[in-house]
Scaffold this active site. Structure first.
Site, PDB file in Angstrom:
ATOM      1  N   GLU A  31       5.779  67.376 -81.978  1.00 56.27           N
ATOM      2  CA  GLU A  31       5.107  68.613 -81.023  1.00 56.27           C
ATOM      3  C   GLU A  31       3.804  67.910 -80.047  1.00 56.27           C
ATOM      4  OE1 GLU A  31       6.041  71.484 -80.776  1.00 56.27           O
ATOM      5  OE2 GLU A  31       7.484  71.369 -82.211  1.00 56.27           O
ATOM      6  N   TYR A 114      -0.906  76.684 -80.281  1.00 57.04           N
ATOM      7  CA  TYR A 114       0.364  76.384 -80.263  1.00 57.04           C
ATOM      8  C   TYR A 114       1.115  75.585 -81.021  1.00 57.04           C
ATOM      9  CZ  TYR A 114       5.147  74.517 -79.379  1.00 57.04           C
ATOM     10  OH  TYR A 114       6.249  74.044 -79.810  1.00 57.04           O
ATOM     11  N   ASP A 132       4.580  79.611 -77.162  1.00 58.86           N
ATOM     12  CA  ASP A 132       4.576  78.369 -76.158  1.00 58.86           C
ATOM     13  C   ASP A 132       5.344  79.290 -74.670  1.00 58.86           C
ATOM     14  OD1 ASP A 132       7.482  78.740 -76.538  1.00 58.86           O
ATOM     15  OD2 ASP A 132       7.393  76.503 -75.759  1.00 58.86           O
ATOM     16  N   CYS A 187      17.207  80.810 -70.688  1.00 57.93           N
ATOM     17  CA  CYS A 187      15.926  81.530 -69.790  1.00 57.93           C
ATOM     18  C   CYS A 187      15.033  80.628 -69.159  1.00 57.93           C
ATOM     19  CB  CYS A 187      15.369  82.539 -70.881  1.00 57.93           C
ATOM     20  SG  CYS A 187      14.365  83.909 -69.921  1.00 57.93           S
TER      21      CYS A 187
END
Length: 285
Positions: A31, A114, A132, A187
DNA sequence: CAAGCGTGGTT
DNA sequence: TAACCAAGCTT
């Protein structure tokens, strides 16, 4: 709609190495590396990092310089420094185990809202609001018909996203990874692949004809000749160096205006990314 | 809280 | 080619 995204993910989601077959530490490392850096560039560095430092205690026993060097060219080297500090804090505060508590995670260096939510969700399969830029774009388009997320999250946006989360932990965790993956693969920001989207028939933005992409305001990132570029060149020089060296007199930086070079080196020293021996003036990581 | 922080692939 | 883009955090 949430269930359609989850079903799509089971078929189309990528089998990334930090998904499912890693540890909470592996998830946390991934991350931090993925903050503003694409998956394809993170993967090889993540593998090398986890092989060298498989636990927080292993990294905590190394030096900050080792961490920054191993970070290589991932960018934003302050993330490497903070990840090393994070490992030290996990050893000090949590007995060497990555905490499962969101507030405890949020208090670690380099871990923001996040990343704390992502670790709770991806590593511990807990229920956390993972919001996010990908998830924000998916929800904004499909549910509200907005082309791109606003610069900053609002209370209302977070409340809306929270209202979409499945009630059960496992469902919320799957929705988190699935909605993020849909934003990353389908997307996407510039050229959305609506023909491959499980939400096409129900998406508010698609039904409206995908309006507003071209004239949407974008943040510009100046680069050429900036301090950011010079800082990067200094760090690259010091990563490759086997001994302390004189930065301001170095041939590789001779084209940089002296005032800018001084300013950038001072900034790196203030950030704690570079050290300088005041007797010799030589610098190192 | 707006600004600053790296890098390399893509357009 | 210069601009844009990619799983944010900190001050």
């Amino acid at each position: 709609m949430v269930d359609a995204v989850r079903a799509w993910f089971r078929d189309e989601g990528r089998d990334l190495p930090w998904r499912g077959r890693s540890t909470p530490w592996g998830v946390l490392v991934s991350e931090v590396m993925l903050q503003q850096t694409p998956v394809v560039r993170v993967e090889p560095v993540w593998h090398a990092w986890m092989e060298r430092w498989p636990t927080p205690a292993d990294l905590a026993a190394a030096t900050q310089a080792d961490a920054v060097r191993a970070w290589g060219r991932l960018g934003y080297p302050r993330r490497a420094k903070r990840l090393w500090e994070c490992a030290v804090a996990i050893v000090d505060r949590h007995g060497g185990e990555v905490p499962a508590d969101q507030e405890a995670l949020r208090a670690l260096p380099g871990v923001g809202d996040y990343t704390a939510a992502a670790v709770v969700s991806f590593a511990f399969h807990g229920r956390a609001l993972v919001l996010d830029t990908n998830v924000r774009r998916v929800i904004g388009r499909a549910w509200r018909g907005e082309p791109l997320p606003a610069a900053h999250q609002t209370v209302g946006e977070r409340a809306h996203a929270a209202s979409l989360m499945p009630e059960d932990d496992a469902g919320a965790a799957e929705w988190a990874v699935a909605s993020m993956e849909l934003g990353a693969l389908v997307c996407t920001a510039r050229v959305a692949r609506c023909d491959a989207c499980p939400l096409a028939s129900s998406c508010a933005w698609f039904r409206a004809g995908c309006p507003g992409l071209d004239d949407a305001p974008r943040r510009t990132q100046p680069w050429h000749g900036t301090d950011r570029q010079v800082r990067g060149r200094i760090m690259a020089l010091l990563r490759a160096a086997s001994a302390p060296l004189n930065v301001t007199g170095h041939a590789a930086l001779a084209d940089v205006e002296p005032g800018q070079l001084d300013r950038c080196l001072d900034g790196l020293l203030a950030d704690g990314l570079v050290t300088r021996d005041e007797a010799t003036g030589r610098c190192a990581l």
